[in-house]
Motif scaffolding. Structure first.
Motif, PDB file in Angstrom:
ATOM      1  N   SER A 149      39.239  49.969  39.807  1.00 26.57           N
ATOM      2  CA  SER A 149      38.596  48.665  39.030  1.00 26.57           C
ATOM      3  C   SER A 149      38.910  48.806  37.479  1.00 26.57           C
ATOM      4  CB  SER A 149      37.300  48.459  39.310  1.00 26.57           C
ATOM      5  OG  SER A 149      37.102  48.069  40.475  1.00 26.57           O
ATOM      6  N   MET A 150      38.707  50.149  37.068  1.00 30.09           N
ATOM      7  CA  MET A 150      38.864  50.387  35.600  1.00 30.09           C
ATOM      8  C   MET A 150      40.408  50.570  35.213  1.00 30.09           C
ATOM      9  SD  MET A 150      36.118  50.393  34.233  1.00 30.09           S
ATOM     10  CE  MET A 150      34.882  49.626  34.949  1.00 30.09           C
ATOM     11  N   LEU A 151      41.296  50.337  36.193  1.00 34.14           N
ATOM     12  CA  LEU A 151      42.764  50.395  36.143  1.00 34.14           C
ATOM     13  C   LEU A 151      43.079  49.178  35.181  1.00 34.14           C
ATOM     14  CD1 LEU A 151      45.491  52.024  36.660  1.00 34.14           C
ATOM     15  CD2 LEU A 151      45.693  50.537  38.653  1.00 34.14           C
ATOM     16  N   ASP A 152      42.635  48.106  35.599  1.00 33.76           N
ATOM     17  CA  ASP A 152      42.902  46.786  34.909  1.00 33.76           C
ATOM     18  C   ASP A 152      42.603  46.723  33.409  1.00 33.76           C
ATOM     19  OD1 ASP A 152      41.659  46.958  37.266  1.00 33.76           O
ATOM     20  OD2 ASP A 152      41.954  44.894  37.654  1.00 33.76           O
ATOM     21  N   LEU A 153      41.458  47.223  33.008  1.00 31.06           N
ATOM     22  CA  LEU A 153      41.203  47.283  31.542  1.00 31.06           C
ATOM     23  C   LEU A 153      41.946  48.515  30.773  1.00 31.06           C
ATOM     24  CD1 LEU A 153      37.288  46.956  32.006  1.00 31.06           C
ATOM     25  CD2 LEU A 153      38.704  45.103  31.389  1.00 31.06           C
ATOM     26  N   ALA A 181      37.836  39.767  32.328  1.00 28.04           N
ATOM     27  CA  ALA A 181      36.949  41.073  32.313  1.00 28.04           C
ATOM     28  C   ALA A 181      35.843  40.546  33.389  1.00 28.04           C
ATOM     29  CB  ALA A 181      36.449  41.116  30.890  1.00 28.04           C
ATOM     30  N   LEU A 182      35.432  39.084  33.218  1.00 35.87           N
ATOM     31  CA  LEU A 182      34.177  38.912  34.023  1.00 35.87           C
ATOM     32  C   LEU A 182      34.382  38.735  35.362  1.00 35.87           C
ATOM     33  CD1 LEU A 182      32.461  35.735  32.096  1.00 35.87           C
ATOM     34  CD2 LEU A 182      31.521  37.849  32.563  1.00 35.87           C
ATOM     35  N   VAL A 183      35.824  38.728  35.868  1.00 33.71           N
ATOM     36  CA  VAL A 183      36.336  38.962  37.166  1.00 33.71           C
ATOM     37  C   VAL A 183      35.844  40.136  37.839  1.00 33.71           C
ATOM     38  CG1 VAL A 183      38.094  38.651  38.790  1.00 33.71           C
ATOM     39  CG2 VAL A 183      37.959  36.897  37.408  1.00 33.71           C
ATOM     40  N   ILE A 184      36.505  41.228  37.026  1.00 34.69           N
ATOM     41  CA  ILE A 184      36.340  42.446  37.339  1.00 34.69           C
ATOM     42  C   ILE A 184      34.853  42.857  37.554  1.00 34.69           C
ATOM     43  CG2 ILE A 184      36.735  44.919  36.740  1.00 34.69           C
ATOM     44  CD1 ILE A 184      39.051  43.762  35.225  1.00 34.69           C
ATOM     45  N   LEU A 185      33.886  42.436  36.388  1.00 34.96           N
ATOM     46  CA  LEU A 185      32.720  42.869  36.396  1.00 34.96           C
ATOM     47  C   LEU A 185      31.950  42.201  37.618  1.00 34.96           C
ATOM     48  CD1 LEU A 185      30.361  44.191  34.600  1.00 34.96           C
ATOM     49  CD2 LEU A 185      29.980  41.745  33.612  1.00 34.96           C
ATOM     50  N   LEU A 186      32.013  40.856  37.937  1.00 38.27           N
ATOM     51  CA  LEU A 186      31.475  40.351  38.838  1.00 38.27           C
ATOM     52  C   LEU A 186      31.840  40.707  40.339  1.00 38.27           C
ATOM     53  CD1 LEU A 186      31.495  36.495  37.728  1.00 38.27           C
ATOM     54  CD2 LEU A 186      29.618  38.016  37.773  1.00 38.27           C
ATOM     55  N   THR A 187      33.053  41.095  40.509  1.00 39.86           N
ATOM     56  CA  THR A 187      33.515  41.693  41.924  1.00 39.86           C
ATOM     57  C   THR A 187      32.782  42.982  41.911  1.00 39.86           C
ATOM     58  OG1 THR A 187      35.477  42.401  40.623  1.00 39.86           O
ATOM     59  CG2 THR A 187      35.662  40.696  42.209  1.00 39.86           C
ATOM     60  N   GLN A 188      32.557  43.662  40.984  1.00 39.85           N
ATOM     61  CA  GLN A 188      31.870  45.173  41.016  1.00 39.85           C
ATOM     62  C   GLN A 188      30.564  44.912  41.385  1.00 39.85           C
ATOM     63  OE1 GLN A 188      34.010  47.532  41.058  1.00 39.85           O
ATOM     64  NE2 GLN A 188      33.124  48.788  39.647  1.00 39.85           N
TER      65      GLN A 188
END
Ligand SMILES: [Zn+2]
Length: 210
Positions: A149-153, A181-188
């Protein structure tokens, strides 16, 4: 295969594991005798929380992809890029490897994660006839994707750094960056919040027919 249906579940024995200190507690006690944490056998509300987070993430995918994600200023010219036009631009600049990494990190991974979690939640919420083996494989894939997931950022920060260093460019994040950023956070969070014991219950009660 003769191992199924013989395993004893803690729930049947009136035992449950404390989520904080992993102490084995009696379910009727409600709180952990060691650390005082509230102990529940199964958190059924976690399905609703997970669905809510996942649906919000899926909705946010639209602004994340439709609005510009970066604003670049070069010699007085302003260039706004969405994720897609950014990838397209990288291909035109012969930076194919970076374009592939950006596509994987910003489109493929979030999409797969949302689709995977969706199938996983559907299987728990409505008794969708998915075989045990496929559910287990799906679970491991989601776990595995989660690590990336952190790969995106990371990719976004690397690209911004490359652009800023290489030429006289000035790159700034645009509205879609917040949505992304919210998409990544919310899926996590959707994956984190779900009580996975509900999936194991389903696997225990279902025989594998494939
Ligand atoms: Zn405890």
């Amino acid at each position: 295969m003769s191992t199924s249906n013989t395993s004893a579940q803690g729930q049947r024995l009136g035992l449950t594991c404390c989520p904080t200190c992993t102490n084995l507690c009696q379910t009727q006690n409600k709180t952990c005798p060691r650390c005082g944490q509230e102990v529940t056998s199964r958190d059924y509300s976690s399905i609703q929380k997970s669905w809510a987070l996942l649906i919000t993430a899926a909705i946010l995918l639209f602004p994340a992809n439709l609005y510009p994600i970066t604003v670049m200023t070069s010699q007085g010219q302003v260039r706004k890029d969405t994720i897609f036009s950014g990838i397209n631009h990288l291909i035109q600049l012969d930076l194919l490897p970076i374009a592939i990494i950006l596509f994987t990190a910003s489109i493929l991974v979030p999409m797969l994660k949302i689709i995977g979690l969706c199938i996983y939640l559907l299987a728990i919420s409505f008794e969708v006839p998915i075989s045990k083996r496929k559910l287990m494989a799906g679970f491991h894939i989601i776990e595995w994707i989660g690590r990336w997931s952190m790969l995106d950022l990371f990719v976004i920060s690397i690209t911004a750094a490359l652009v800023n260093m290489g030429q006289l460019f000035d790159a700034k994040p645009a509205p879609a960056a917040t949505a992304f950023a919210l998409v990544i956070l919310l899926t996590q969070l959707a994956a984190k919040v779900l009580d996975t014991r509900l999936l194991w219950d389903r696997l225990e009660s279902n025989d594998d027919r494939t």
